[in-house]
Design a protein around this motif. Structure first.
Motif, PDB file in Angstrom:
ATOM      1  N   GLY A  41       0.503  -0.741   0.232  1.00 38.40           N
ATOM      2  CA  GLY A  41      -0.158  -0.038   0.032  1.00 38.40           C
ATOM      3  C   GLY A  41       0.416   1.305   0.006  1.00 38.40           C
ATOM      4  N   GLY A  42       2.064   1.246   0.706  1.00 35.41           N
ATOM      5  CA  GLY A  42       3.225   2.609   1.181  1.00 35.41           C
ATOM      6  C   GLY A  42       3.360   2.487  -0.382  1.00 35.41           C
ATOM      7  N   PHE A  43       3.617   1.258  -1.545  1.00 36.30           N
ATOM      8  CA  PHE A  43       4.490   1.730  -2.764  1.00 36.30           C
ATOM      9  C   PHE A  43       3.855   2.325  -3.838  1.00 36.30           C
ATOM     10  CE2 PHE A  43       5.014  -0.261  -7.051  1.00 36.30           C
ATOM     11  CZ  PHE A  43       6.786   0.256  -6.805  1.00 36.30           C
ATOM     12  N   ILE A  44       2.070   1.617  -3.427  1.00 32.77           N
ATOM     13  CA  ILE A  44       1.365   2.523  -4.396  1.00 32.77           C
ATOM     14  C   ILE A  44       0.846   3.774  -4.191  1.00 32.77           C
ATOM     15  CG2 ILE A  44      -1.692   2.563  -5.051  1.00 32.77           C
ATOM     16  CD1 ILE A  44      -1.363  -0.890  -4.233  1.00 32.77           C
ATOM     17  N   ALA A  45       0.429   3.758  -2.694  1.00 31.52           N
ATOM     18  CA  ALA A  45       0.633   5.694  -2.405  1.00 31.52           C
ATOM     19  C   ALA A  45       1.645   6.222  -2.532  1.00 31.52           C
ATOM     20  CB  ALA A  45       0.561   5.144  -0.785  1.00 31.52           C
ATOM     21  N   SER A  46       2.609   6.073  -3.152  1.00 32.20           N
ATOM     22  CA  SER A  46       3.862   6.585  -3.517  1.00 32.20           C
ATOM     23  C   SER A  46       3.828   6.892  -4.680  1.00 32.20           C
ATOM     24  CB  SER A  46       4.993   6.527  -2.768  1.00 32.20           C
ATOM     25  OG  SER A  46       5.526   5.228  -3.155  1.00 32.20           O
ATOM     26  N   ALA A  47       3.253   6.150  -5.361  1.00 38.00           N
ATOM     27  CA  ALA A  47       2.993   5.834  -7.288  1.00 38.00           C
ATOM     28  C   ALA A  47       2.884   7.133  -6.709  1.00 38.00           C
ATOM     29  CB  ALA A  47       3.071   4.421  -7.500  1.00 38.00           C
ATOM     30  N   ILE A  48       1.133   7.308  -6.689  1.00 41.86           N
ATOM     31  CA  ILE A  48       0.305   7.855  -7.051  1.00 41.86           C
ATOM     32  C   ILE A  48       0.043   9.465  -6.749  1.00 41.86           C
ATOM     33  CG2 ILE A  48      -1.175   6.620  -7.795  1.00 41.86           C
ATOM     34  CD1 ILE A  48      -3.057   6.503  -5.699  1.00 41.86           C
ATOM     35  N   GLY A  49       1.481   9.573  -6.077  1.00 43.63           N
ATOM     36  CA  GLY A  49       1.691  11.126  -5.302  1.00 43.63           C
ATOM     37  C   GLY A  49       1.484  11.025  -3.849  1.00 43.63           C
ATOM     38  N   VAL A  50       0.096   9.892  -2.972  1.00 43.07           N
ATOM     39  CA  VAL A  50      -0.204  10.006  -1.731  1.00 43.07           C
ATOM     40  C   VAL A  50       0.615  10.253  -0.515  1.00 43.07           C
ATOM     41  CG1 VAL A  50      -2.104   9.784  -0.833  1.00 43.07           C
ATOM     42  CG2 VAL A  50      -2.567   9.824  -3.376  1.00 43.07           C
ATOM     43  N   ASN A  51       0.948  10.995   0.398  1.00 46.00           N
ATOM     44  CA  ASN A  51       1.393  10.811   1.253  1.00 46.00           C
ATOM     45  C   ASN A  51       0.496  10.223   2.275  1.00 46.00           C
ATOM     46  OD1 ASN A  51       2.817  11.073   3.676  1.00 46.00           O
ATOM     47  ND2 ASN A  51       2.183  12.997   4.375  1.00 46.00           N
TER      48      ASN A  51
END
Length: 82
Positions: A41-51
């Motif tokens: 989930g952290g990888f997905i969040a960083s990929a779409i630019g969400v903190n």
């Protein structure tokens, strides 16, 4: 360390409750699922630019990652049992 285990347990339990199907796994695997889901989930969040550093957003992405891992787990188990 204990906080990570507790959040992993909560994320794993939520993912197993949201995703339909019979996912026969114990408490330890549920915790591992939640912790691994947090990484995905952290990888997905960083990929779409969400903190996603903590809070509700972090838990939400952990659950999303755990659900993705549950689908992968189900695919692997179904192929080995067939």
């Amino acid at each position: 360390m204990i906080w990570t285990i507790l959040i992993g347990l909560v994320a794993g339990l939520l993912a197993r409750a949201i995703k339909p199907g019979n996912d026969a796994m114990g408490w330890i695997m549920t915790i591992v699922l939640g912790i691994a889901g947090a990484f995905v989930g952290g990888f997905i969040a960083s990929a779409i630019g969400v903190n996603s550093d903590g809070g509700f957003i972090g838990l939400a992405f952990s659950v999303i990652g755990a659900i993705i891992l549950l689908f992968i787990y189900e695919l692997i188990i179904s192929k080995t049992s067939a």
